[in-house]
Structure formats: structure tokens, C-alpha cells
Write an enzyme that holds these catalytic residues in place. Structure first.
Site, PDB file in Angstrom:
ATOM      1  N   SER A 101     -17.557  -5.472 -13.968  1.00  0.00           N
ATOM      2  CA  SER A 101     -18.356  -6.686 -13.758  1.00  0.00           C
ATOM      3  C   SER A 101     -19.471  -6.445 -12.750  1.00  0.00           C
ATOM      4  CB  SER A 101     -17.480  -7.845 -13.296  1.00  0.00           C
ATOM      5  OG  SER A 101     -16.716  -7.445 -12.180  1.00  0.00           O
ATOM      6  N   THR A 109     -26.099 -18.402 -15.593  1.00  0.00           N
ATOM      7  CA  THR A 109     -25.180 -18.077 -16.702  1.00  0.00           C
ATOM      8  C   THR A 109     -24.561 -16.687 -16.552  1.00  0.00           C
ATOM      9  OG1 THR A 109     -27.124 -17.308 -17.880  1.00  0.00           O
ATOM     10  CG2 THR A 109     -26.333 -19.524 -18.433  1.00  0.00           C
ATOM     11  N   GLY A 110     -24.958 -15.943 -15.526  1.00  0.00           N
ATOM     12  CA  GLY A 110     -24.499 -14.557 -15.389  1.00  0.00           C
ATOM     13  C   GLY A 110     -23.143 -14.444 -14.706  1.00  0.00           C
ATOM     14  N   HIS A 122     -13.918  -4.401  -6.495  1.00  0.00           N
ATOM     15  CA  HIS A 122     -14.196  -2.995  -6.190  1.00  0.00           C
ATOM     16  C   HIS A 122     -13.182  -2.481  -5.150  1.00  0.00           C
ATOM     17  CE1 HIS A 122     -17.839  -3.443  -8.352  1.00  0.00           C
ATOM     18  NE2 HIS A 122     -18.739  -3.383  -7.394  1.00  0.00           N
ATOM     19  N   CYS A 166     -23.020  -5.170  -3.367  1.00  0.00           N
ATOM     20  CA  CYS A 166     -21.602  -5.565  -3.331  1.00  0.00           C
ATOM     21  C   CYS A 166     -20.700  -4.514  -2.679  1.00  0.00           C
ATOM     22  CB  CYS A 166     -21.123  -5.877  -4.744  1.00  0.00           C
ATOM     23  SG  CYS A 166     -21.565  -4.642  -5.969  1.00  0.00           S
ATOM     24  N   ARG A 189     -34.144  -6.297  -0.082  1.00  0.00           N
ATOM     25  CA  ARG A 189     -33.128  -5.978   0.945  1.00  0.00           C
ATOM     26  C   ARG A 189     -33.638  -5.078   2.058  1.00  0.00           C
ATOM     27  NH1 ARG A 189     -28.572  -4.438  -3.382  1.00  0.00           N
ATOM     28  NH2 ARG A 189     -27.964  -6.524  -4.013  1.00  0.00           N
ATOM     29  N   VAL A 226     -22.370 -13.334 -11.785  1.00  0.00           N
ATOM     30  CA  VAL A 226     -22.400 -13.868 -10.423  1.00  0.00           C
ATOM     31  C   VAL A 226     -22.708 -15.364 -10.447  1.00  0.00           C
ATOM     32  CG1 VAL A 226     -23.582 -13.759  -8.189  1.00  0.00           C
ATOM     33  CG2 VAL A 226     -23.100 -11.635  -9.429  1.00  0.00           C
ATOM     34  N   GLN A 233     -15.537   1.225  -8.753  1.00  0.00           N
ATOM     35  CA  GLN A 233     -16.236  -0.043  -8.977  1.00  0.00           C
ATOM     36  C   GLN A 233     -15.941  -0.649 -10.346  1.00  0.00           C
ATOM     37  OE1 GLN A 233     -19.974   1.648  -6.423  1.00  0.00           O
ATOM     38  NE2 GLN A 233     -20.401  -0.188  -7.611  1.00  0.00           N
ATOM     39  N   ARG A 271     -17.662   4.329 -11.398  1.00  0.00           N
ATOM     40  CA  ARG A 271     -17.322   3.154 -12.227  1.00  0.00           C
ATOM     41  C   ARG A 271     -15.957   3.391 -12.851  1.00  0.00           C
ATOM     42  NH1 ARG A 271     -19.986  -1.247 -11.665  1.00  0.00           N
ATOM     43  NH2 ARG A 271     -21.985  -0.418 -12.330  1.00  0.00           N
TER      44      ARG A 271
HETATM   45  P1  NAP Z   1     -25.607 -10.734 -15.524  1.00  0.00           P
HETATM   46  O1  NAP Z   1     -24.197 -11.102 -15.780  1.00  0.00           O
HETATM   47  O2  NAP Z   1     -26.256  -9.790 -16.455  1.00  0.00           O
HETATM   48  O3  NAP Z   1     -26.466 -12.080 -15.437  1.00  0.00           O
HETATM   49  C1  NAP Z   1     -27.864 -12.050 -15.350  1.00  0.00           C
HETATM   50  C2  NAP Z   1     -28.391 -13.464 -15.187  1.00  0.00           C
HETATM   51  O4  NAP Z   1     -29.816 -13.380 -15.101  1.00  0.00           O
HETATM   52  C3  NAP Z   1     -28.081 -14.355 -16.387  1.00  0.00           C
HETATM   53  O5  NAP Z   1     -27.928 -15.696 -15.958  1.00  0.00           O
HETATM   54  C4  NAP Z   1     -29.346 -14.216 -17.217  1.00  0.00           C
HETATM   55  O6  NAP Z   1     -29.605 -15.323 -18.075  1.00  0.00           O
HETATM   56  C5  NAP Z   1     -30.395 -14.180 -16.129  1.00  0.00           C
HETATM   57  N1  NAP Z   1     -31.608 -13.579 -16.647  1.00  0.00           N
HETATM   58  C6  NAP Z   1     -31.756 -12.358 -17.217  1.00  0.00           C
HETATM   59  N2  NAP Z   1     -33.034 -12.187 -17.644  1.00  0.00           N
HETATM   60  C7  NAP Z   1     -33.700 -13.319 -17.328  1.00  0.00           C
HETATM   61  C8  NAP Z   1     -35.036 -13.774 -17.509  1.00  0.00           C
HETATM   62  N3  NAP Z   1     -35.965 -13.016 -18.091  1.00  0.00           N
HETATM   63  N4  NAP Z   1     -35.364 -15.009 -17.055  1.00  0.00           N
HETATM   64  C9  NAP Z   1     -34.437 -15.790 -16.473  1.00  0.00           C
HETATM   65  N5  NAP Z   1     -33.147 -15.440 -16.282  1.00  0.00           N
HETATM   66  C10 NAP Z   1     -32.794 -14.213 -16.697  1.00  0.00           C
HETATM   67  O7  NAP Z   1     -25.793 -10.086 -14.086  1.00  0.00           O
HETATM   68  P2  NAP Z   1     -24.998 -10.358 -12.721  1.00  0.00           P
HETATM   69  O8  NAP Z   1     -23.946  -9.332 -12.568  1.00  0.00           O
HETATM   70  O9  NAP Z   1     -24.649 -11.797 -12.620  1.00  0.00           O
HETATM   71  O10 NAP Z   1     -26.090  -9.946 -11.653  1.00  0.00           O
HETATM   72  C11 NAP Z   1     -27.142 -10.802 -11.276  1.00  0.00           C
HETATM   73  C12 NAP Z   1     -27.802 -10.268 -10.013  1.00  0.00           C
HETATM   74  O11 NAP Z   1     -26.837 -10.192  -8.959  1.00  0.00           O
HETATM   75  C13 NAP Z   1     -28.373  -8.854 -10.144  1.00  0.00           C
HETATM   76  O12 NAP Z   1     -29.564  -8.788  -9.405  1.00  0.00           O
HETATM   77  C14 NAP Z   1     -27.316  -7.979  -9.532  1.00  0.00           C
HETATM   78  O13 NAP Z   1     -27.832  -6.801  -9.008  1.00  0.00           O
HETATM   79  C15 NAP Z   1     -26.813  -8.883  -8.424  1.00  0.00           C
HETATM   80  N6  NAP Z   1     -25.443  -8.584  -7.997  1.00  0.00           N
HETATM   81  C16 NAP Z   1     -24.463  -8.465  -8.912  1.00  0.00           C
HETATM   82  C17 NAP Z   1     -23.171  -8.182  -8.481  1.00  0.00           C
HETATM   83  C18 NAP Z   1     -22.053  -8.004  -9.447  1.00  0.00           C
HETATM   84  O14 NAP Z   1     -20.958  -7.606  -8.997  1.00  0.00           O
HETATM   85  N7  NAP Z   1     -22.220  -8.292 -10.726  1.00  0.00           N
HETATM   86  C19 NAP Z   1     -22.899  -8.050  -7.121  1.00  0.00           C
HETATM   87  C20 NAP Z   1     -23.948  -8.199  -6.198  1.00  0.00           C
HETATM   88  C21 NAP Z   1     -25.207  -8.469  -6.653  1.00  0.00           C
HETATM   89  P3  NAP Z   1     -29.178 -15.291 -19.634  1.00  0.00           P
HETATM   90  O15 NAP Z   1     -27.684 -15.526 -19.643  1.00  0.00           O
HETATM   91  O16 NAP Z   1     -29.967 -16.399 -20.202  1.00  0.00           O
HETATM   92  O17 NAP Z   1     -29.561 -13.938 -20.147  1.00  0.00           O
END
Ligand code: NAP
Length: 333
Positions: free
Chosen positions: A157, A10-11, A240, A127, A98, A13, A154, A233
Site C-alpha cells: 500500500s 479516493t486514494g 512497514h 512514510c 519536503r 491515503v 515496506q 518491498r
Molecule cells: P493512490 O492510492 O494512488 O491515490 C492517488 C490519489 O490521487 C487518488 O485519489 C487519485 O484520484 C488522485 N489523483 C491521481 N491523479 C490525479 C489527477 N490528475 N488529478 C486529481 N487527482 C488525482 O496513492 P496514495 O498511496 O494514496 O498516495 C498519495 C500521495 O501520498 C502520494 O504523493 C504519496 O507519495 C503520498 N504518500 C503515500 C503513502 C502510502 O503509504 N501510500 C505514505 C506517505 C505518503 P483517482 O482515484 O481519481 O485516480
């Protein structure tokens, strides 16, 4: 065909995985969408079907061949071991594994052969690092880079869906002359920017900056490469940008560099010194490539080169790169 799970579906990514798996015809037999308790029952569309989100638990990975983790470092540390015990191969988007020497850190344009040397986990790099190394690697092969100085711009998002929402909410509040609330960022992001991505470390750099240093060295197999980063940011929703300066052992002219980059996989060179003749984050939104422009010789160093790199960090910086790793494994090449 694979049984696939996405932890963090749902996040910011997670939802991009769904779009990309569909558009790239990734061979999915069953798809399991996992998130926190609060998202249980939510429906997300994949290939015309509405799939129901389940809670991420220790038992989520039974029968799963391939698990994409994108739910934060803490969840990866806690649940990846259960996925491995269940026999799943994990591709992890968080920073949890990593820098583990037993875990390959992969950008397919650079080191896809490492995908076949995993012990159950493959890490997807940070990223900002991914788009930088896509541009650095071909120049390194041609002229050996000895030093990199980078400043990032950056998108919000990068801090997840909450980060994007905060920019929208603060902008609306400003337009409506209402008080601006700061929640997920360290200070106001609307009509502002700040040199602070992730936490500060003892050496004065931020953790994001040190990820760019350490992960670049690991991916490019260049443990001594000198790298210094300033991560900023900016009030952008998605994609980015990076201003990069390099020094090379062999002189690279701007013309040489342009020719090399034009022929390199995953790169589009947009480099005309005219209005709009350079890449911007707005146009990189939901695109698959890494865009390079403003390629020029550094006036301050005889073997220096400067350029500008833009990529959609939710795609190439996260979901797309993970999926490309999985595609390497599926195709066996
Ligand atoms: P996000 O939008 O905050 O989404 C977080 C996701 O994790 C949501 O699906 C959330 O579910 C889930 N989650 C959070 N707490 C949880 C729990 N206790 N149990 C199960 N699921 C849980 O974050 P995001 O940006 O997608 O990032 C996710 C990961 O990708 C991170 O590790 C981040 O470092 C990495 N990443 C992100 C980016 C970027 O540009 N955003 C780039 C590279 C890597 P709910 O919706 O239910 O809360």
C-alpha cells in the site's frame, strides 16, 4: 471549525483521512473531496453523510482553510500554488516540497514547534522516515546517534491502492494457476520481495533510500548524521517494518534504550524474547502508534544498538501524521 479539502480523497491515503478525521473529531465545518476526473460523482462517507467527489482544479480551494494534499508529487506541484493563492494552509503528503528550506517537515513527536513557522505549506515526511525518526529521536536525545543503518520491509500500500490490488490479484492468480501480471511494480510481488522502492539514482541508492537519509537529517536537525538505507518491498498489504542499527556517542544499553522508548510519545514497546513477543505488520494494521521491539546491544560494536520498528504507514506514515500536524495548529500548542 475549519473548511477542509482533501486532494486525492479516493486514494489509499485519502480514504484514511476520512476515517481518522471522524474518529478523532477533527473540527470540520465543510469537507471537500477532490480527485481526478474519473472519480467525479463517486460518493465517500464521512460522519454519516455521503459526500460527492469533485475534480481537483485551480478553483477547488476557494473558501478552504486547510487543504490536505495526497494526490502525488505532480499534482502537488501543479495545484498547491492555487491553494495558497486562495488562502488555504496546505499540508502536503507528497515529496514535492519536503526538502525546500522554507517548508517545515514535521513529525509532531519531534518538531511540532515548526508547525507555527510555515509560509503556507507544511510537508508531511516520507512514510518510512516517519516511523524511523519517532524511534530514533528519543535515543538521539539521550545518547547522540552518530550513525544509522536501516533495512525496510515496506507494504504494497506504500505504492497506493494499485499496489495493494496488485498483491491481491497476483496471489489469486497464483492460487488459481493463472498467469501472474506485473503492472505497477518492477517485478512480481506475490510470494516475492525486491530491494527496489522508487527509482534508482546515480549513486546506486533508490530515491526512497535517499528520502530516508535527507528527510531524517532535516526533521532531526542533524545535517551530518551518517545514515544508510536499503528499502525493500515485501508482500504485505499494510504497515512497514524496519530493522535499524544505530551507533551512539554515549553507550546505551538495551535496558536504557527500552526505558527511554517506553516513556516516549507515540511509541509502544513490545519486546519479549518469546514467540510473538515482537511487533508485526499484521497487528499494526490500523493502529496509531509506532511499535518497537527486538531491542538489543549490537554484538559487533561497543556503542551499537539494534531494534525493530513497525507502524501503519497509511496512518502514522501519512494521514495520521498530517492530521496530528493540523491538530497542533488548531490547538495552538
Ligand atoms: P493512490 O492510492 O494512488 O491515490 C492517488 C490519489 O490521487 C487518488 O485519489 C487519485 O484520484 C488522485 N489523483 C491521481 N491523479 C490525479 C489527477 N490528475 N488529478 C486529481 N487527482 C488525482 O496513492 P496514495 O498511496 O494514496 O498516495 C498519495 C500521495 O501520498 C502520494 O504523493 C504519496 O507519495 C503520498 N504518500 C503515500 C503513502 C502510502 O503509504 N501510500 C505514505 C506517505 C505518503 P483517482 O482515484 O481519481 O485516480
Amino acid at each position: 471549525m475549519k473548511n477542509v479539502a482533501i486532494a486525492g480523497a479516493t486514494g489509499a491515503v485519502g480514504i484514511e483521512f476520512l476515517k481518522l478525521m471522524e474518529s478523532r473529531n477533527f473540527p470540520v465545518k465543510n469537507l471537500k473531496l477532490l480527485a481526478s476526473k474519473k472519480s467525479v460523482g463517486k460518493k465517500l462517507e464521512f460522519c454519516g453523510e455521503k459526500l460527492i467527489v469533485e475534480e481537483l482544479t485551480e478553483k477547488s480551494f476557494q473558501g478552504v482553510d486547510l487543504a490536505f494534499f495526497s494526490a502525488g508529487k505532480g499534482r502537488s506541484k501543479e495545484f498547491v500554488p492555487y491553494a495558497i493563492d486562495s488562502g488555504s494552509l496546505v499540508i502536503d503528503n507528497s515529496s514535492a516540497f519536503r526538502m525546500d528550506p522554507n517548508v517545515p517537515l514535521i513529525v509532531p513527536e519531534i518538531n511540532k514547534e515548526m508547525a507555527f513557522k510555515h509560509n503556507g505549506i507544511i510537508a508531511n515526511p516520507n512514510c518510512s522516515t516517519i516511523q524511523m525518526v519517532v524511534a530514533l529521536n528519543p535515543l538521539h536525545k539521550a545518547a547522540k546517534i552518530t550513525r544509522v543503518v536501516v533495512s525496510t520491509y515496506q507494504a504494497t500500500s506504500g505504492a497506493g491502492s494499485k499496489g495493494m490490488q496488485e498483491l491481491v490479484d497476483q496471489t489469486k492468480a497464483w492460487v488459481n494457476n493463472e498467469p501472474i501480471k506485473v503492472q505497477s511494480f518492477p517485478t512480481q510481488i506475490a510470494f516475492n520481495l525486491f530491494p527496489h522502492v522508487d527509482i534508482f539514482l546515480d549513486n546506486g541508492y533508490t530515491r526512497e533510500e535517499m528520502k530516508m537519509v535527507n528527510e531524517t537529517r532535516k526533521i532531526m536537525n542533524s545535517p551530518k548524521m551518517k545514515i544508510s538505507a536499503t528499502c525493500v518491498r515485501v508482500p504485505i498489504l499494510r504497515a512497514h517494518s524496519e530493522a535499524i542499527w544505530i551507533e551512539t556517542e554515549k553507550k546505551l544499553t538495551a535496558v536504557n534504550a527500552r526505558e527511554i522508548l517506553c516513556k516516549s510519545p507515540g511509541i509502544i514497546v513490545k519486546d519479549d524474547p518469546t514467540d510473538g513477543g515482537y511487533p508485526t505488520p499484521w497487528e499494526a494494521d490500523e493502529t496509531l502508534d509506532t511499535f518497537v521491539g527486538r531491542i538489543r546491544e549490537d554484538l559487533s560494536h561497543p556503542k551499537g544498538l539494534a531494534f525493530w520498528v513497525v507502524a501503519d504507514q497509511l496512518y502514522k506514515g501519512a494521514a495520521l501524521n498530517s492530521l496530528q500536524i493540523a491538530e497542533v495548529l488548531v490547538s495552538g500548542t
